[in-house]
Design a protein around this motif. Structure first.
Motif, short mmCIF file in Angstrom:
data_model
loop_
_atom_site.label_atom_id
_atom_site.label_comp_id
_atom_site.label_asym_id
_atom_site.label_seq_id
_atom_site.Cartn_x
_atom_site.Cartn_y
_atom_site.Cartn_z
N LEU A 1 0.77 -1.22 0.09
CA LEU A 1 -0.04 0.04 0.19
C LEU A 1 0.78 1.33 0.04
O LEU A 1 0.21 2.24 -0.17
N THR A 2 2.15 1.20 0.20
CA THR A 2 3.01 2.38 0.25
C THR A 2 3.27 2.87 -1.11
O THR A 2 3.78 2.21 -1.92
N VAL A 3 2.99 3.91 -1.22
CA VAL A 3 3.08 4.75 -2.64
C VAL A 3 4.62 5.23 -2.79
O VAL A 3 5.31 5.12 -3.55
N GLY A 4 5.21 5.71 -1.46
CA GLY A 4 6.35 6.30 -1.80
C GLY A 4 6.75 7.47 -0.64
O GLY A 4 5.55 7.51 0.04
N ALA A 5 7.91 7.86 -0.69
CA ALA A 5 8.14 8.88 0.16
C ALA A 5 7.89 10.29 -0.27
O ALA A 5 8.01 10.67 -1.45
N ILE A 6 7.27 11.21 0.38
CA ILE A 6 6.89 12.52 0.20
C ILE A 6 8.06 13.58 0.50
O ILE A 6 8.25 14.30 -0.07
N SER A 7 8.36 13.15 1.81
CA SER A 7 9.48 13.78 2.55
C SER A 7 10.41 13.06 3.36
O SER A 7 10.19 11.84 3.53
N ARG A 8 11.29 13.72 4.02
CA ARG A 8 12.11 12.76 4.99
C ARG A 8 11.05 12.45 6.28
O ARG A 8 11.51 11.54 6.97
N SER A 9 10.12 13.19 6.19
CA SER A 9 9.14 12.88 7.48
C SER A 9 7.89 12.26 7.32
O SER A 9 7.38 11.79 8.16
N HIS A 10 7.42 12.05 6.11
CA HIS A 10 6.10 11.67 5.72
C HIS A 10 6.27 10.63 4.42
O HIS A 10 7.04 10.89 3.64
N LEU A 11 5.13 9.80 4.52
CA LEU A 11 5.10 8.75 3.39
C LEU A 11 3.47 9.02 2.91
O LEU A 11 2.88 9.25 3.69
N ALA A 12 3.47 8.62 1.80
CA ALA A 12 2.06 8.46 1.08
C ALA A 12 1.70 7.05 1.06
O ALA A 12 2.32 6.12 0.35
N VAL A 13 0.50 6.59 1.80
CA VAL A 13 0.00 5.23 1.63
C VAL A 13 -1.40 5.19 1.13
O VAL A 13 -2.26 5.99 1.61
N LEU A 14 -1.68 4.14 0.46
CA LEU A 14 -3.00 4.03 -0.04
C LEU A 14 -3.92 3.62 1.01
O LEU A 14 -3.68 3.01 1.93
N ASN A 15 -5.28 4.24 1.12
CA ASN A 15 -6.07 3.81 2.10
C ASN A 15 -6.73 2.41 1.87
O ASN A 15 -7.11 2.27 0.85
N LYS A 16 -6.54 1.39 2.82
CA LYS A 16 -6.64 0.07 2.54
C LYS A 16 -8.24 -0.13 2.36
O LYS A 16 -8.57 -0.96 1.32
N PHE A 17 -9.06 0.42 3.10
CA PHE A 17 -10.45 0.51 2.93
C PHE A 17 -11.04 1.53 2.40
O PHE A 17 -11.36 2.52 2.88
N ASN A 18 -10.97 2.10 0.78
CA ASN A 18 -11.36 2.99 0.26
C ASN A 18 -12.67 3.02 -0.34
O ASN A 18 -13.09 2.14 -0.81
N VAL A 19 -13.47 4.18 -0.32
CA VAL A 19 -14.56 4.48 -1.03
C VAL A 19 -14.28 4.94 -2.43
O VAL A 19 -14.82 4.76 -3.44
N LEU A 20 -13.31 5.92 -2.30
CA LEU A 20 -13.06 6.71 -3.49
C LEU A 20 -11.50 6.31 -4.14
O LEU A 20 -10.77 5.96 -3.38
N GLU A 21 -11.53 6.31 -5.23
CA GLU A 21 -10.56 6.03 -5.93
C GLU A 21 -9.28 6.91 -5.48
O GLU A 21 -9.51 8.03 -5.36
N ARG A 22 -7.71 6.63 -5.37
CA ARG A 22 -6.81 7.25 -5.20
C ARG A 22 -6.81 8.08 -3.99
O ARG A 22 -6.45 9.21 -3.62
N HIS A 23 -7.60 7.72 -2.76
CA HIS A 23 -7.68 7.85 -1.36
C HIS A 23 -6.25 7.90 -0.90
O HIS A 23 -5.82 6.60 -0.54
N LEU A 24 -5.57 8.98 -0.49
CA LEU A 24 -4.21 8.52 -0.05
C LEU A 24 -4.21 9.05 1.59
O LEU A 24 -4.94 9.89 1.93
#
Length: 349
Positions: free
Chosen positions: A101-124
């Motif tokens: 589910l891990t999209v990747g690093a946004i910064s040294r302090s934050h990651l982008a992760v897909l919402n495991k249980f999503n209603v909308l597509e591309r819910h980060l």
């Protein structure tokens, strides 16, 4: 309008929280492709579970409400409920997040992760690499990560300050959903009510504080993040929310919900008499669980029990903007087409 009605903010200094920590790693223009590829991988691995819904729209009070009736939460219930005789120990799903589910690093302090249980597509979900409490006030680094994502494509960011405000995980995470919402004819259903420069929108009938970013910083993520953080602190102060310094960060004095767009921000308190209302209703979207028992659709969506907490984290407002009249009637009609699907489980985002 592009002005900002507030004076320049002077927020308290928090150790380890300054603009130099932003350390952005996301390459501009890359997020959409990264999300699409990670979604494909997550679906193939069975790690991503879309929550099925029935959708209907209803116009009321100048807002086109987008209503989603949750048709099945059994997979989420199975993933969230204890197995065997002993309950499973609590697990932090963000430390670390699932690799699929891990999209990747946004910064040294934050990651982008897909919402495991999503209603909308591309819910980060924008999650901190190290544990931070969801009740901590947002810092400059949080806004840099958020605005780096908002600069990638039309989207709405939001934050639920603690469990009372609707966050189902204690680990700090912001959320981003793409615009327009599925099936919506405008970018944001509540946009027609967001007029003026703040701090109040005359047509918004619930307690709130609103502000716009100066036109000069729009489209510049780093500058927008710095200005947005200052505006955020002023909006909190406007509604009487302060921070309490601690070794772990700056804890909020009260729960709240926050909506963030590329050029504006809306903050609402999470008061005790509508503690189950969440940001989805504030933005014009509702997601509710289906149940054969008809008493009281209005309470399920607008009253004490609150709306479904699966997108964004629930939603709503104190009065006036909830689906009423034609919208409530349309919602009842929509729900009447759906049969009972059992209990309403809790669970992670």
């Amino acid at each position: 309008m592009s002005g900002c009605p507030f004076p320049t903010a002077q927020p308290k200094a928090v150790p380890g929280d300054d603009g130099s920590n932003a350390g952005l790693l996301l390459s501009p223009g890359s997020l959409a492709a990264l999300v699409a590829e990670r979604t494909r991988v997550a679906i193939a691995a069975g790690a991503l579970h879309r929550i099925d819904t029935e959708q209907c729209c209803a116009d009321d009070g100048g807002v086109r409400f987008l209503i989603r009736v949750v048709s099945s939460l059994r997979r989420k219930a199975a993933a969230s409920s204890p197995r065997g005789d002993a309950a499973r120990p609590a697990v932090n799903p963000f430390l670390p997040p699932e690799p699929e589910l891990t999209v990747g690093a946004i910064s040294r302090s934050h990651l982008a992760v897909l919402n495991k249980f999503n209603v909308l597509e591309r819910h980060l979900l924008i999650v901190t690499r190290d544990f931070e409490d969801q009740r901590n006030l947002l810092g400059v680094a949080d806004f840099h990560a958020l605005y780096a994502c908002l600069a990638e494509y039309p989207a709405l960011g939001f934050y639920n300050g603690g469990r009372i405000a609707g966050a189902s995980q204690q680990h700090k995470h912001l959320q981003v959903v793409p615009l327009p919402f599925d099936g919506a004819e405008c970018g944001l259903p509540m946009a027609p009510l967001l007029s003026g420069d703040g701090p109040r929108c005359p047509r918004v009938p619930f307690a709130h504080a609103f502000g716009r970013l100066p036109a000069a910083v729009i489209g510049q993520p780093a500058q927008s993040a710095d200005v947005a953080h200052a505006l955020y602190r002023l909006l909190l102060a406007d509604l009487g929310i302060a921070g309490e310094l601690s070794a772990a960060g700056e804890l909020q004095s009260a729960p709240y919900n926050l909506l963030v767009a590329a050029d504006w921000m809306l903050r609402q308190p999470d008061l005790t008499d509508f503690a189950k209302y969440r940001v989805a209703g504030s933005s014009g979207g509702w997601s509710v669980g289906r149940r054969s028992r008809s008493r009281s659709t209005r309470h399920r969506v607008c009253g004490r029990r609150g709306p479904r907490r699966h997108w964004p984290d629930g939603g709503g407002e104190r009065s006036g903007c909830r689906p009423a009249g034609r919208a409530a009637s349309r919602l009842r009609s929509c729900r009447s087409r759906v049969a009972s699907s059992g209990p309403r489980p809790g669970g992670q985002e």
